[in-house]
Scaffold this motif. Structure first.
Motif, PDB file in Angstrom:
ATOM      1  N   ARG A 154       1.570   4.658   4.146  1.00 20.59           N
ATOM      2  CA  ARG A 154       0.339   3.979   4.572  1.00 20.59           C
ATOM      3  C   ARG A 154       0.667   2.764   5.416  1.00 20.59           C
ATOM      4  O   ARG A 154      -0.034   2.453   6.378  1.00 20.59           O
TER       5      ARG A 154
ATOM      6  N   THR B 110       0.812  -1.215   0.000  1.00 16.97           N
ATOM      7  CA  THR B 110       0.000   0.000   0.000  1.00 16.97           C
ATOM      8  C   THR B 110       0.846   1.266   0.000  1.00 16.97           C
ATOM      9  O   THR B 110       0.305   2.347   0.004  1.00 16.97           O
TER      10      THR B 110
ATOM     11  N   TRP C  33     -13.896   6.878  -0.161  1.00 20.92           N
ATOM     12  CA  TRP C  33     -12.871   6.204   0.633  1.00 20.92           C
ATOM     13  C   TRP C  33     -12.692   6.880   1.992  1.00 20.92           C
ATOM     14  O   TRP C  33     -12.707   6.230   3.033  1.00 20.92           O
TER      15      TRP C  33
ATOM     16  N   ASN D  17     -10.490  14.829   0.060  1.00 17.63           N
ATOM     17  CA  ASN D  17     -10.328  14.005   1.260  1.00 17.63           C
ATOM     18  C   ASN D  17     -11.023  14.656   2.454  1.00 17.63           C
ATOM     19  O   ASN D  17     -11.666  13.984   3.266  1.00 17.63           O
TER      20      ASN D  17
ATOM     21  N   ALA E 120      -5.175   9.306   4.802  1.00 15.53           N
ATOM     22  CA  ALA E 120      -5.257  10.100   3.569  1.00 15.53           C
ATOM     23  C   ALA E 120      -3.969  10.890   3.338  1.00 15.53           C
ATOM     24  O   ALA E 120      -3.473  10.962   2.213  1.00 15.53           O
TER      25      ALA E 120
ATOM     26  N   HIS F  36      -1.368   8.551   2.132  1.00 17.23           N
ATOM     27  CA  HIS F  36      -1.645   8.203   0.737  1.00 17.23           C
ATOM     28  C   HIS F  36      -1.108   9.285  -0.208  1.00 17.23           C
ATOM     29  O   HIS F  36      -0.521   8.973  -1.246  1.00 17.23           O
ATOM     30  N   GLU F  37      -1.292  10.535   0.166  1.00 16.14           N
ATOM     31  CA  GLU F  37      -0.810  11.621  -0.688  1.00 16.14           C
ATOM     32  C   GLU F  37       0.716  11.669  -0.723  1.00 16.14           C
ATOM     33  O   GLU F  37       1.308  11.921  -1.775  1.00 16.14           O
TER      34      GLU F  37
ATOM     35  N   ASP G  22       2.722   9.037  -0.296  1.00 17.72           N
ATOM     36  CA  ASP G  22       3.106   7.894  -1.128  1.00 17.72           C
ATOM     37  C   ASP G  22       2.894   8.197  -2.610  1.00 17.72           C
ATOM     38  O   ASP G  22       3.674   7.764  -3.465  1.00 17.72           O
ATOM     39  N   GLY G  23       1.841   8.955  -2.906  1.00 18.88           N
ATOM     40  CA  GLY G  23       1.515   9.261  -4.299  1.00 18.88           C
ATOM     41  C   GLY G  23       2.559  10.093  -5.014  1.00 18.88           C
ATOM     42  O   GLY G  23       2.618  10.101  -6.248  1.00 18.88           O
TER      43      GLY G  23
ATOM     44  N   HIS H 255     -12.169   9.365  -3.902  1.00 13.58           N
ATOM     45  CA  HIS H 255     -11.519   9.853  -2.683  1.00 13.58           C
ATOM     46  C   HIS H 255     -12.542  10.195  -1.603  1.00 13.58           C
ATOM     47  O   HIS H 255     -12.324   9.926  -0.425  1.00 13.58           O
TER      48      HIS H 255
ATOM     49  N   ARG I 214     -11.335   0.832   0.291  1.00 17.09           N
ATOM     50  CA  ARG I 214     -10.859   1.307  -1.012  1.00 17.09           C
ATOM     51  C   ARG I 214     -11.537   0.587  -2.169  1.00 17.09           C
ATOM     52  O   ARG I 214     -11.769   1.176  -3.224  1.00 17.09           O
TER      53      ARG I 214
END
Length: 199
Positions: free
Chosen positions: A56, A52, A104, A146, A121, A124-125, A127-128, A101, A74
């Motif tokens: 995360r 993930t 989720w 989010n 969240a 996640h951003e 990691d993105g 989003h 998700r």
């Protein structure tokens, strides 16, 4: 070890039954029970389980119970948003993405609490940013929706289907804002979502 809301230690009893891990926090009739599947894996299997993203993964390692509670949020978010926008040729930066989003984050909030959803969240951003298509505008858009998802989750505790339908409605009505830093990104009311483009 277990702790109550005041930070005081409480006794924890553990046990296994089949492949279920059982925990009991506290003693007597007021003890709080909790149960989840035991996961035993090594090597590549663990890498797949934690695929993930690093940030995360850290959130889940620090908050395993909450992570377990919303582990399936998700999937519905992706499936429902994709189905709601069959005309979309892509799933990023558009109304499909906005609805996804929102759903989720709404389901995470309803299934756990605001703090966990916000931390997951944010992770996640972060990691993105490793994705080839990452852009600052896309991250600003994601952070806005989010926040809406968290607000939708708070307003609809105990009603996951209402969270989903509200977020899909917001997605259909999403404002197209190619430059998100031109609007109020604090999103104080959480009653809409934005997209960079559509479809």
């Amino acid at each position: 070890m277990g702790f109550d809301a005041t930070g005081a230690a409480v006794p924890v009893r553990t046990g296994f039954e089949g492949n279920r891990l059982r925990l009991r926090f506290g003693g007597g009739p007021a003890a709080f029970p909790m149960e989840f599947p035991a996961i035993a894996a090594t090597g590549d299997t663990l890498d797949t389980w934690w695929s993930t993203g690093i940030q995360r993964r850290i959130v889940c390692e620090n908050e395993p119970v909450d992570c377990f509670r919303v582990r399936n949020a998700r999937g519905p978010a992706f499936d429902l948003s994709k189905k709601a926008f069959p005309e979309a040729t892509e799933t990023e930066d558009n109304r499909t993405d906005a609805a996804r989003h929102c759903v989720w984050n709404g389901l995470m909030t309803e299934g756990t609490h605001r703090g966990f959803a916000q931390r997951m969240a944010a992770a996640h951003e972060i990691d993105g940013r490793a994705n080839p298509g990452w852009s600052r505008d896309a991250q600003l858009m994601d952070e806005y929706k989010n926040k809406t998802g968290v607000q939708v989750g708070l307003r609809n505790e105990g009603a996951p289907r209402l969270i989903e339908s509200t977020c899909l409605h917001y997605g259909r009505e999403a404002r197209i804002v190619p430059e998100p830093d031109t609007i109020d990104l604090t999103n104080p009311y959480g009653v809409d979502v934005i997209a960079l483009r559509h479809p």
